[in-house]
Design a protein around this motif. Structure first.
Motif, PDB file in Angstrom:
ATOM      1  N   ARG A  48      95.987 -18.640  19.032  1.00 17.93           N
ATOM      2  CA  ARG A  48      96.199 -17.642  20.088  1.00 17.93           C
ATOM      3  C   ARG A  48      96.117 -16.233  19.519  1.00 17.93           C
ATOM      4  O   ARG A  48      95.576 -15.320  20.146  1.00 17.93           O
ATOM      5  N   LEU A  49      96.662 -16.051  18.338  1.00 21.54           N
ATOM      6  CA  LEU A  49      96.620 -14.731  17.709  1.00 21.54           C
ATOM      7  C   LEU A  49      95.176 -14.315  17.442  1.00 21.54           C
ATOM      8  O   LEU A  49      94.797 -13.158  17.680  1.00 21.54           O
ATOM      9  N   GLY A  50      94.366 -15.255  16.974  1.00 16.70           N
ATOM     10  CA  GLY A  50      92.961 -14.944  16.743  1.00 16.70           C
ATOM     11  C   GLY A  50      92.246 -14.568  18.029  1.00 16.70           C
ATOM     12  O   GLY A  50      91.393 -13.667  18.040  1.00 16.70           O
ATOM     13  N   LYS A  51      92.607 -15.237  19.106  1.00 18.91           N
ATOM     14  CA  LYS A  51      91.991 -14.928  20.396  1.00 18.91           C
ATOM     15  C   LYS A  51      92.344 -13.518  20.846  1.00 18.91           C
ATOM     16  O   LYS A  51      91.488 -12.765  21.330  1.00 18.91           O
ATOM     17  N   VAL A  52      93.612 -13.140  20.689  1.00 16.88           N
ATOM     18  CA  VAL A  52      94.043 -11.803  21.091  1.00 16.88           C
ATOM     19  C   VAL A  52      93.348 -10.738  20.254  1.00 16.88           C
ATOM     20  O   VAL A  52      92.955  -9.684  20.765  1.00 16.88           O
ATOM     21  N   LEU A  53      93.185 -11.021  18.969  1.00 17.58           N
ATOM     22  CA  LEU A  53      92.580 -10.041  18.062  1.00 17.58           C
ATOM     23  C   LEU A  53      91.057 -10.120  18.040  1.00 17.58           C
ATOM     24  O   LEU A  53      90.405  -9.269  17.416  1.00 17.58           O
ATOM     25  N   GLY A  54      90.507 -11.148  18.695  1.00 12.88           N
ATOM     26  CA  GLY A  54      89.054 -11.287  18.691  1.00 12.88           C
ATOM     27  C   GLY A  54      88.510 -11.681  17.338  1.00 12.88           C
ATOM     28  O   GLY A  54      87.431 -11.229  16.927  1.00 12.88           O
ATOM     29  N   ARG A  55      89.247 -12.525  16.624  1.00  7.41           N
ATOM     30  CA  ARG A  55      88.841 -12.947  15.283  1.00  7.41           C
ATOM     31  C   ARG A  55      88.959 -14.464  15.153  1.00  7.41           C
ATOM     32  O   ARG A  55      89.766 -15.106  15.838  1.00  7.41           O
ATOM     33  N   ASP A  56      88.195 -15.021  14.234  1.00  4.40           N
ATOM     34  CA  ASP A  56      88.352 -16.427  13.886  1.00  4.40           C
ATOM     35  C   ASP A  56      89.737 -16.598  13.270  1.00  4.40           C
ATOM     36  O   ASP A  56      90.105 -15.869  12.326  1.00  4.40           O
ATOM     37  N   PRO A  57      90.530 -17.543  13.794  1.00  8.25           N
ATOM     38  CA  PRO A  57      91.891 -17.722  13.253  1.00  8.25           C
ATOM     39  C   PRO A  57      91.934 -17.918  11.751  1.00  8.25           C
ATOM     40  O   PRO A  57      92.892 -17.511  11.091  1.00  8.25           O
ATOM     41  N   MET A  58      90.891 -18.528  11.195  1.00  9.76           N
ATOM     42  CA  MET A  58      90.889 -18.784   9.753  1.00  9.76           C
ATOM     43  C   MET A  58      90.920 -17.493   8.953  1.00  9.76           C
ATOM     44  O   MET A  58      91.461 -17.459   7.837  1.00  9.76           O
ATOM     45  N   THR A  59      90.371 -16.408   9.505  1.00 11.27           N
ATOM     46  CA  THR A  59      90.377 -15.142   8.768  1.00 11.27           C
ATOM     47  C   THR A  59      91.787 -14.551   8.681  1.00 11.27           C
ATOM     48  O   THR A  59      92.055 -13.725   7.807  1.00 11.27           O
ATOM     49  N   LEU A  60      92.678 -14.964   9.589  1.00  6.15           N
ATOM     50  CA  LEU A  60      94.030 -14.407   9.599  1.00  6.15           C
ATOM     51  C   LEU A  60      94.885 -14.955   8.463  1.00  6.15           C
ATOM     52  O   LEU A  60      95.886 -14.339   8.089  1.00  6.15           O
ATOM     53  N   TYR A  61      94.501 -16.111   7.946  1.00  2.00           N
ATOM     54  CA  TYR A  61      95.291 -16.715   6.874  1.00  2.00           C
ATOM     55  C   TYR A  61      95.242 -15.884   5.585  1.00  2.00           C
ATOM     56  O   TYR A  61      96.052 -16.104   4.681  1.00  2.00           O
ATOM     57  N   ARG A  62      94.329 -14.953   5.510  1.00  2.00           N
ATOM     58  CA  ARG A  62      94.314 -14.060   4.355  1.00  2.00           C
ATOM     59  C   ARG A  62      95.546 -13.155   4.354  1.00  2.00           C
ATOM     60  O   ARG A  62      95.973 -12.685   3.300  1.00  2.00           O
ATOM     61  N   HIS A  63      96.069 -12.898   5.539  1.00  2.00           N
ATOM     62  CA  HIS A  63      97.219 -11.987   5.676  1.00  2.00           C
ATOM     63  C   HIS A  63      98.540 -12.732   5.899  1.00  2.00           C
ATOM     64  O   HIS A  63      99.600 -12.220   5.549  1.00  2.00           O
ATOM     65  N   ALA A  64      98.470 -13.909   6.522  1.00  2.00           N
ATOM     66  CA  ALA A  64      99.676 -14.710   6.769  1.00  2.00           C
ATOM     67  C   ALA A  64      99.325 -16.160   6.457  1.00  2.00           C
ATOM     68  O   ALA A  64      98.556 -16.777   7.202  1.00  2.00           O
ATOM     69  N   PRO A  65      99.836 -16.719   5.367  1.00  2.00           N
ATOM     70  CA  PRO A  65      99.409 -18.052   4.932  1.00  2.00           C
ATOM     71  C   PRO A  65      99.775 -19.179   5.882  1.00  2.00           C
ATOM     72  O   PRO A  65      99.138 -20.226   5.875  1.00  2.00           O
ATOM     73  N   ASN A  66     100.797 -18.980   6.708  1.00  2.00           N
ATOM     74  CA  ASN A  66     101.211 -20.014   7.657  1.00  2.00           C
ATOM     75  C   ASN A  66     102.057 -19.380   8.761  1.00  2.00           C
ATOM     76  O   ASN A  66     102.359 -18.176   8.716  1.00  2.00           O
ATOM     77  N   LYS A  67     102.448 -20.197   9.743  1.00  2.00           N
ATOM     78  CA  LYS A  67     103.203 -19.668  10.867  1.00  2.00           C
ATOM     79  C   LYS A  67     104.584 -19.185  10.424  1.00  2.00           C
ATOM     80  O   LYS A  67     105.104 -18.206  10.966  1.00  2.00           O
ATOM     81  N   ALA A  68     105.187 -19.868   9.457  1.00  2.00           N
ATOM     82  CA  ALA A  68     106.506 -19.446   8.977  1.00  2.00           C
ATOM     83  C   ALA A  68     106.462 -18.019   8.450  1.00  2.00           C
ATOM     84  O   ALA A  68     107.343 -17.203   8.739  1.00  2.00           O
ATOM     85  N   ALA A  69     105.422 -17.712   7.674  1.00  2.00           N
ATOM     86  CA  ALA A  69     105.269 -16.352   7.148  1.00  2.00           C
ATOM     87  C   ALA A  69     105.044 -15.360   8.279  1.00  2.00           C
ATOM     88  O   ALA A  69     105.523 -14.225   8.244  1.00  2.00           O
ATOM     89  N   LEU A  70     104.324 -15.798   9.297  1.00  2.00           N
ATOM     90  CA  LEU A  70     104.071 -14.940  10.453  1.00  2.00           C
ATOM     91  C   LEU A  70     105.370 -14.629  11.195  1.00  2.00           C
ATOM     92  O   LEU A  70     105.633 -13.481  11.568  1.00  2.00           O
ATOM     93  N   LEU A  71     106.213 -15.639  11.376  1.00  2.00           N
ATOM     94  CA  LEU A  71     107.494 -15.432  12.049  1.00  2.00           C
ATOM     95  C   LEU A  71     108.401 -14.506  11.233  1.00  2.00           C
ATOM     96  O   LEU A  71     109.091 -13.653  11.787  1.00  2.00           O
ATOM     97  N   ASP A  72     108.392 -14.691   9.917  1.00  2.00           N
ATOM     98  CA  ASP A  72     109.174 -13.795   9.056  1.00  2.00           C
ATOM     99  C   ASP A  72     108.678 -12.357   9.202  1.00  2.00           C
ATOM    100  O   ASP A  72     109.464 -11.409   9.234  1.00  2.00           O
ATOM    101  N   GLY A  73     107.366 -12.201   9.280  1.00  2.00           N
ATOM    102  CA  GLY A  73     106.801 -10.865   9.428  1.00  2.00           C
ATOM    103  C   GLY A  73     107.171 -10.224  10.748  1.00  2.00           C
ATOM    104  O   GLY A  73     107.436  -9.018  10.815  1.00  2.00           O
ATOM    105  N   VAL A  74     107.205 -11.025  11.816  1.00  2.00           N
ATOM    106  CA  VAL A  74     107.618 -10.495  13.129  1.00  2.00           C
ATOM    107  C   VAL A  74     109.070 -10.032  13.064  1.00  2.00           C
ATOM    108  O   VAL A  74     109.407  -8.940  13.547  1.00  2.00           O
ATOM    109  N   ALA A  75     109.942 -10.848  12.478  1.00  2.00           N
ATOM    110  CA  ALA A  75     111.342 -10.458  12.345  1.00  2.00           C
ATOM    111  C   ALA A  75     111.471  -9.169  11.543  1.00  2.00           C
ATOM    112  O   ALA A  75     112.225  -8.262  11.895  1.00  2.00           O
ATOM    113  N   GLU A  76     110.696  -9.083  10.478  1.00  2.00           N
ATOM    114  CA  GLU A  76     110.733  -7.892   9.629  1.00  2.00           C
ATOM    115  C   GLU A  76     110.261  -6.662  10.394  1.00  2.00           C
ATOM    116  O   GLU A  76     110.844  -5.572  10.281  1.00  2.00           O
TER     117      GLU A  76
END
Length: 243
Positions: A48-76
């Protein structure tokens, strides 16, 4: 199509026009927070994040290795909005400001509250995202500059945020059974409780029905700060002479 708080139509995920431009961690977290705000934590995924950003989801893993890291980043990203003036000469005034700002963030991002309140507790203190620890370090700095020992400053922080966590969870979960009912007992469903077993709770129906989160926060802070002031050593008082 739903309405945004300021009256403009809010697009659903399927209607979102992907923003162009370079993908940065900040853009990823901003988009992730928008998804959480709109649809809740469970709705957040790389797809879903890739869809919102207009990117292949696989490219996002360069910045957030998994959903847990993504959730930590949102909290931060939410905690980074909680500013503490470490130079404020009156620690009680600054703690009140911190409390009000924390409540505001919770009300602005209610779906993110579990990430702010319960998720950090699942990780050892030293392994948590640095941004989630910044308010702790800043409040310790504020209080030690005011003259408290580091240990007493930690007690104050724990007391304050223990109260705040409970307050925002309680305020966000306040539900009524029949919102259109005029009778307070019926609105809250308290008529279902036997009066012989719960006389005091039933008698508070009007108070419970007129719940005011901002007022209750201030009342709780009055009690908390009065208790801290009465029980903790005055940082301005001279230390006892050594025997």
């Amino acid at each position: 199509m739903t309405k945004s708080p300021v009256g403009r139509p809010r697009r659903s995920d399927s209607e979102q026009v992907p923003e162009r431009g370079p993908i940065t961690p900040q853009r990823i977290l901003a988009a992730a927070l928008e998804i959480v705000d709109r649809n809740g934590i469970d709705a957040l995924s790389m797809r879903r994040l890739g869809k919102v950003l207009g990117r292949d989801p696989m490219t996002l893993y360069r910045h957030a290795p998994n959903k847990a890291a993504l959730l930590d980043g949102v909290a931060e990203s939410v905690f980074e909005q909680l500013d503490v003036d470490t130079d404020d000469g009156d620690w009680t005034i600054q703690l009140r400001e911190v409390a009000r700002n924390f409540r505001r963030l919770a009300l602005d991002h209610p779906h993110a509250v579990p990430l702010m309140v319960t998720r950090p507790l699942e990780t050892p203190l030293g392994l948590r995202p640095r941004g989630t620890l910044r308010p702790l370090e800043d409040i310790l700095t504020l209080l030690t500059r005011a003259g408290f020992t580091a240990t007493d400053a930690l007690y104050i922080y724990r007391a304050l945020f223990g109260f705040l966590y409970g307050h925002v969870l309680n305020e966000l979960q306040e539900l009524v059974e029949r919102p259109d009912e005029n009778e307070d007992l019926l609105r809250l469903g308290l008529h279902r409780l036997p009066i012989g077993e719960f006389p005091l709770l039933r008698s508070l129906a009007h108070v419970l029905a007129s719940y005011d989160g901002a007022a209750e926060l201030e009342r709780g802070l009055d009690i908390l700060i009065a208790g801290l002031t009465a029980t903790l050593p005055d940082p301005d008082s001279p230390a006892p002479a050594a025997s």
